[in-house]
Motif scaffolding. Structure first.
Motif, mmCIF file in Angstrom:
data_model
loop_
_atom_site.group_PDB
_atom_site.id
_atom_site.type_symbol
_atom_site.label_atom_id
_atom_site.label_comp_id
_atom_site.label_asym_id
_atom_site.label_seq_id
_atom_site.Cartn_x
_atom_site.Cartn_y
_atom_site.Cartn_z
ATOM 1 N N LEU A 108 0.810 -1.236 0.000
ATOM 2 C CA LEU A 108 0.000 0.000 0.000
ATOM 3 C C LEU A 108 0.841 1.284 0.000
ATOM 4 O O LEU A 108 0.572 2.185 -0.797
ATOM 5 N N PRO A 109 1.897 1.381 0.834
ATOM 6 C CA PRO A 109 2.714 2.617 0.785
ATOM 7 C C PRO A 109 3.397 2.825 -0.569
ATOM 8 O O PRO A 109 3.678 3.958 -0.958
ATOM 9 N N ALA A 110 3.646 1.721 -1.293
ATOM 10 C CA ALA A 110 4.292 1.867 -2.607
ATOM 11 C C ALA A 110 3.378 2.612 -3.580
ATOM 12 O O ALA A 110 3.853 3.230 -4.541
ATOM 13 N N TYR A 111 2.064 2.544 -3.327
ATOM 14 C CA TYR A 111 1.107 3.191 -4.239
ATOM 15 C C TYR A 111 0.434 4.409 -3.599
ATOM 16 O O TYR A 111 -0.487 4.980 -4.177
ATOM 17 N N ASP A 112 0.882 4.782 -2.397
ATOM 18 C CA ASP A 112 0.344 5.990 -1.762
ATOM 19 C C ASP A 112 1.429 6.530 -0.843
ATOM 20 O O ASP A 112 1.277 6.543 0.372
ATOM 21 N N ASP A 113 2.517 6.991 -1.441
ATOM 22 C CA ASP A 113 3.696 7.391 -0.668
ATOM 23 C C ASP A 113 3.438 8.673 0.109
ATOM 24 O O ASP A 113 2.630 9.518 -0.305
ATOM 25 N N GLU A 114 4.165 8.806 1.211
ATOM 26 C CA GLU A 114 3.997 9.968 2.108
ATOM 27 C C GLU A 114 4.359 11.281 1.430
ATOM 28 O O GLU A 114 3.796 12.326 1.729
ATOM 29 N N GLU A 115 5.311 11.226 0.497
ATOM 30 C CA GLU A 115 5.758 12.460 -0.179
ATOM 31 C C GLU A 115 4.702 12.979 -1.161
ATOM 32 O O GLU A 115 4.794 14.108 -1.628
ATOM 33 N N GLY A 116 3.719 12.137 -1.508
ATOM 34 C CA GLY A 116 2.661 12.575 -2.430
ATOM 35 C C GLY A 116 3.064 12.530 -3.898
ATOM 36 O O GLY A 116 2.399 13.122 -4.754
ATOM 37 N N THR A 119 3.112 9.803 -5.917
ATOM 38 C CA THR A 119 2.148 8.994 -6.672
ATOM 39 C C THR A 119 0.833 9.756 -6.841
ATOM 40 O O THR A 119 0.196 9.683 -7.903
ATOM 41 N N ALA A 120 0.448 10.512 -5.813
ATOM 42 C CA ALA A 120 -0.777 11.323 -5.924
ATOM 43 C C ALA A 120 -0.612 12.352 -7.055
ATOM 44 O O ALA A 120 -1.529 12.552 -7.863
ATOM 45 N N ALA A 121 0.560 12.977 -7.144
ATOM 46 C CA ALA A 121 0.800 13.970 -8.201
ATOM 47 C C ALA A 121 0.720 13.318 -9.579
ATOM 48 O O ALA A 121 0.182 13.899 -10.539
ATOM 49 N N PHE A 122 1.255 12.072 -9.679
ATOM 50 C CA PHE A 122 1.206 11.319 -10.942
ATOM 51 C C PHE A 122 -0.259 11.072 -11.351
ATOM 52 O O PHE A 122 -0.642 11.303 -12.493
#
Ligand code: SAH
Ligand code: AVI
Length: 324
Positions: free
Chosen positions: A207-215, A217-220
């Motif tokens: 899960l963290p690999a697809y929702d990283d703390e740095e954001g 993946t969210a930016a992608f």
């Protein structure tokens, strides 16, 4: 999209027009149906490709460094098993960074054909590869790897296919089978195919690999909405949607959505779309396999497993296949 070699400005602009028309169709159709979804290949415009590169450097995103380590350790063994390869064909090549490890291991390699939808990113990667490997013919091919039927002008010699990064996981099982059958047509009888496949594992890692703390993946993910605004006269408020990743156990895949944070109306190409709070757009799947599940899939498409390699923590696998 119109496919072909990266070339003159006239063909580039025809390809661009076709790509925008396909993007428009996919978005208008995808936002009208329920559940809403947009095919993941549209995540990769020039900005999306650069953001994916950023993901590969995120600590929580283990696939890239693990696959790189496998290529580093087993490149020579893979090259020996693949035989006298003259042409390397890479599907969804992206930055082609990992490919250099394979190119260095393949002593008799003459031509490298990277295939990707992301045209300017592909052209830049091809230039870097040419500079890094003098004497290698690099022939980039712009197109959708699900629909590429032949590689016009490419040498016929002994071929090795390469599909890295577990991009095959972004396809459903049916799509992956169709892709492998199409790749068999392109590569031909006697060819070999090296595929990177992400393995099933604990959700604490996944899960963290697809929702990283740095954001990152969210930016992608959110760049898809920004791309709609840029290319399709959209007015998405990119702060009004949240990147959401979950694991679907039954389907053995990460699913990624953009979820509306409020009730809102959005316009795209003059059409209006209403989102209730919590409604979402499905943007990506990332299927995970066991080694034997992937081998069974490959066999169902006519590819025979030669050997599979995994890392000591069983995070990622590399599969060498042969078309008998
Ligand atoms: N293989 C690289 C990049 C993986 S990212 C790596 O392992 O790092 C996925 C790549 O596949 C992107 O470059 C994207 O543009 C490309 N891609 C995705 N869907 C595609 C499609 N249908 N046809 C061609 N390229 C595609
Ligand atoms: C390219 N592909 C294999 C990536 C993956 O892991 O499914 C895409 C990605 N999406 C979010 N993070 C990475």
């Amino acid at each position: 999209m119109a496919e072909g070699r990266t070339s003159t400005s006239a063909t580039k602009s025809a390809r661009r027009t076709a790509e925008i028309a396909e993007f428009a169709d996919a978005v208008l159709h995808g936002l009208s149906k329920r559940p809403r979804s947009i095919p993941s290949r549209f995540l990769y415009d020039a900005t999306g490709s650069a953001l994916f590169e950023d993901i590969t450097r995120v600590e929580a995103y283990y696939p890239t460094r693990t696959e790189t380590a496998l290529l580093d350790s087993y490149g020579d063994e893979i090259a020996a098993l693949a035989g006298d390869v003259e042409t390397l064909v890479e599907f969804g090549s992206g930055s082609s960074r990992k490919t250099s490890l394979l190119i260095e291991a393949l002593a008799g390699l003459d031509t490298y054909i990277p295939i990707d939808v992301s045209e300017s990113f592909l052209a830049d990667a091809a230039k870097r590869l040419e500079a890094k490997h003098p004497g290698l013919n690099v022939k980039p091919h712009v197109g959708d790897f699900m629909r590429t039927r032949n590689l016009a002008g490419a040498p016929r010699g002994e071929r090795l296919g390469f599909f890295s990064g577990s991009t095959i996981g972004n396809l459903t099982h049916e799509e992956a089978k169709a892709f492998l059958e199409n790749a068999a047509e392109i590569l031909g009888v006697g060819s070999t195919f090296l595929i990177g496949v992400d393995l099933k594992k604990s959700l604490d890692i996944l899960l963290p690999a697809y929702d990283d703390e740095e954001g990152v993946t969210a930016a992608f993910s959110l760049n898809l909405l920004a791309r709609i605004n840029r290319e399709l006269d959209g007015d998405f408020d990119t702060t009004g949607f949240a990147h959401t990743a979950l694991y679907n156990d039954g389907k053995g895949r990460i699913e990624i959505y953009l979820q509306s944070l409020t009730d809102q109306d959005v316009r795209v190409m003059g059409r209006s779309f209403s989102f209730g709070k919590g409604e979402r757009i499905h943007t990506e799947n990332s299927h995970k396999y066991s080694v034997s599940e992937f081998q069974a899939l490959a066999q169902s498409a006519g590819w025979q497993p030669v050997k599979a390699w995994t890392d000591p923590a069983d995070l990622f696998s590399l599969h060498l296949l042969r078309l008998a």
